[in-house]
Design an enzyme around this catalytic site. Structure first.
Site, PDB file in Angstrom:
ATOM      1  CE1 TYR A 123      -0.773  -6.510 -11.294  1.00  0.00           C
ATOM      2  CE2 TYR A 123      -0.093  -6.393 -13.595  1.00  0.00           C
ATOM      3  CZ  TYR A 123      -1.030  -6.144 -12.604  1.00  0.00           C
ATOM      4  OH  TYR A 123      -2.201  -5.528 -12.923  1.00  0.00           O
TER       5      TYR A 123
ATOM      6  CE  LYS B 235      -1.419   9.520  15.730  1.00  0.00           C
ATOM      7  NZ  LYS B 235      -1.749  10.289  16.920  1.00  0.00           N
TER       8      LYS B 235
END
Length: 475
Positions: free
Chosen positions: A126, A181
């Site tokens: 970060y 899925k």
């Protein structure tokens, strides 16, 4: 009451059970030696399939048992519990639906790939270190594929308008399917997919939303969007995005259907160029199947809608039906589905249940192939079709030869992502179908095994390699 009686005194009807209706019963009963036999007998009498019986706790005069079984539907599950309650000394404390238990809290999570143990890690993952990576991408946008999740991430996009066989149930109700899925993408091809369920069924709005979020993803899998809207959405997104867009209900079904047909034709000793193919269903899947069969060399295809065969002698307001009418049915046949299958070699159904009967299949040519793929109830029961057809397949997991899209889409996207593909060509879809077909060896191939198991770890790998090679050939 004995364990072989129903509470009404009637025998339970035969039931087509499924793991989709699996239950677990927490039962308290006598600790005598015959207790578990009585429970097992009750399950059998109800027509359910026992899958597990575990003793949780046992004392000198009672025991607690977890009994799991597959049932046919919710009413059947209730019936099993009632029969067990009818056993002397037995009490059902709780009936749990194992499918709902699997879905509690969803089926997906996000986990970091890099350790975040201290300030040093944070400074690179970060701020401030991440700013350098941002600027590198700003200067060279292509680096996003190399330096972000884009290289391995697919959006599973739906508007909830055509979910399974359930119809237009909306985006929230569609979410469990899209989660599933995404889980399959990860399990079979290590592709990071995420469900994107849109609360709109406006074509332009769907297109604009997908375009706006595309920078995050390396591909888009459209799912359960009703025809004909799905055709326009896919067409426009393919034209306007620089990442592959794939409508699985169309092309995934077509890939596996072609793979199954290639092997079924081997079994019966026929060539795709020579056979007469009758297709029931001219929606998204039917249109794509026709396109892919023709890409593989099929010449005689008759496509039937509710009112019978589409043919060039009639005009259709739907552009996709008009295309089918102009590009299939070379003899101009204009009769019903039942009339069309007479003298045909192959039936492929992606439509509705119970459209054919035994006499219809008997009227097909010798060595007939029947793919009754309507879900959950096929156009003809496989046990009936098999009386006359040489090869029978369905879309269901509880019958042999399941034509299941999971054989196609994980490996397909793995190959597209690895190739850095920007679009999808028919040749890539054919390559995927051939790879699936070739995953069944000559020694394994028989009328009851024309497609590989979805759990065969080699399938996705073979498909990915074939698609990547085809995609690089087009780059």
């Amino acid at each position: 009451m004995t364990t072989t009686e129903q509470p009404t005194g009637e025998k339970a009807p035969a039931a087509a059970t499924s793991p989709g209706y699996a239950i677990t019963l927490r039962i308290e009963c006598s600790s005598t030696g015959g207790a578990t036999r009585a429970l097992t007998a009750a399950v059998g009498e109800a027509g359910a399939d026992l899958t597990a019986l575990d003793v949780v706790e046992s004392t000198h005069d009672s025991m607690t048992v977890d009994l799991s079984c597959n049932t046919a539907d919710e009413a059947h599950a209730k019936r099993v519990a009632e029969l067990i309650e009818g056993i002397e000394g037995a009490h059902v404390h709780k009936r749990s639906d194992r499918t709902f238990l699997m879905h509690l809290g969803g089926k997906l999570s996000v986990e970091p790939k890099v350790p975040l143990r201290n300030r040093d890690d944070l400074s690179r993952a970060y701020t401030p270190g991440v700013a350098r990576v941002c600027m590198a991408i700003a200067e060279n946008p292509e680096d996003a594929r190399r330096l972000t999740v884009k290289r391995n991430t697919v959006a599973v996009v739906t508007d909830g308008s055509a979910v399974l066989g359930l119809g237009n149930i909306g985006p929230a109700a569609a979410l469990p399917v899209m989660e599933g899925k995404a889980a399959l993408f990860k399990q079979f091809a290590d592709v990071d997919a995420w469900p994107v369920c849109l609360d709109t069924q406006d074509t332009e709005e769907i297109i604009n939303i997908v375009k706006a979020m595309a920078p995050v993803y390396g591909g888009v899998n459209l799912e359960d969007i009703a025809a004909p809207r799905c055709f326009e959405i896919e067409k426009r997104l393919r034209e306007e995005l620089d990442i592959p867009v794939f409508h699985d209900d169309q092309h995934g079904t077509a890939i596996v259907a072609l793979a199954a047909l290639l092997n079924a034709l081997k079994v019966v000793g026929k060539r795709i160029e020579d056979v007469r193919i009758v297709l029931s269903g001219v929606g998204a899947a039917g249109h794509a199947i026709i396109n892919l069969l023709q890409a593989q060399g099929a010449k005689d295809i008759v496509a039937c809608a509710r009112n019978g065969a589409l043919h060039s002698g009639e005009h259709y307001d739907d552009a996709h039906r008009e295309w089918i009418a102009q590009n299939t049915n070379p003899s101009g046949f204009s009769g019903s589905l039942k009339e069309a299958v007479r003298g045909s070699d192959v039936f492929i159904g992606v439509s509705a249940p119970n459209l054919l009967d035994e006499e219809d299949v008997a009227a097909m040519n010798e060595g007939a192939i029947v793919f009754a793929m309507a879900n959950p109830n096929p156009e003809i029961l496989p046990s009936v079709a098999a009386k006359h057809a040489a090869v029978v397949a369905t879309g269901r997991s509880d019958f042999p030869n399941q034509i299941n899209n999971v054989l196609a889409f994980p490996g397909l996207f793995r190959g597209l992502l690895d190739a850095g593909a920007r679009d999808i060509e028919d040749s890539m879809l054919v390559a995927a179908a051939r790879a699936i077909a070739e995953s069944v060896s000559e020694d394994e191939l028989n009328p009851n095994y024309i497609v590989p198991s979805v759990f065969n770890p080699e399938v996705a790998h073979r498909v990915a390699e074939a698609v990547e090679a085809s995609a690089r050939a087009h780059s």
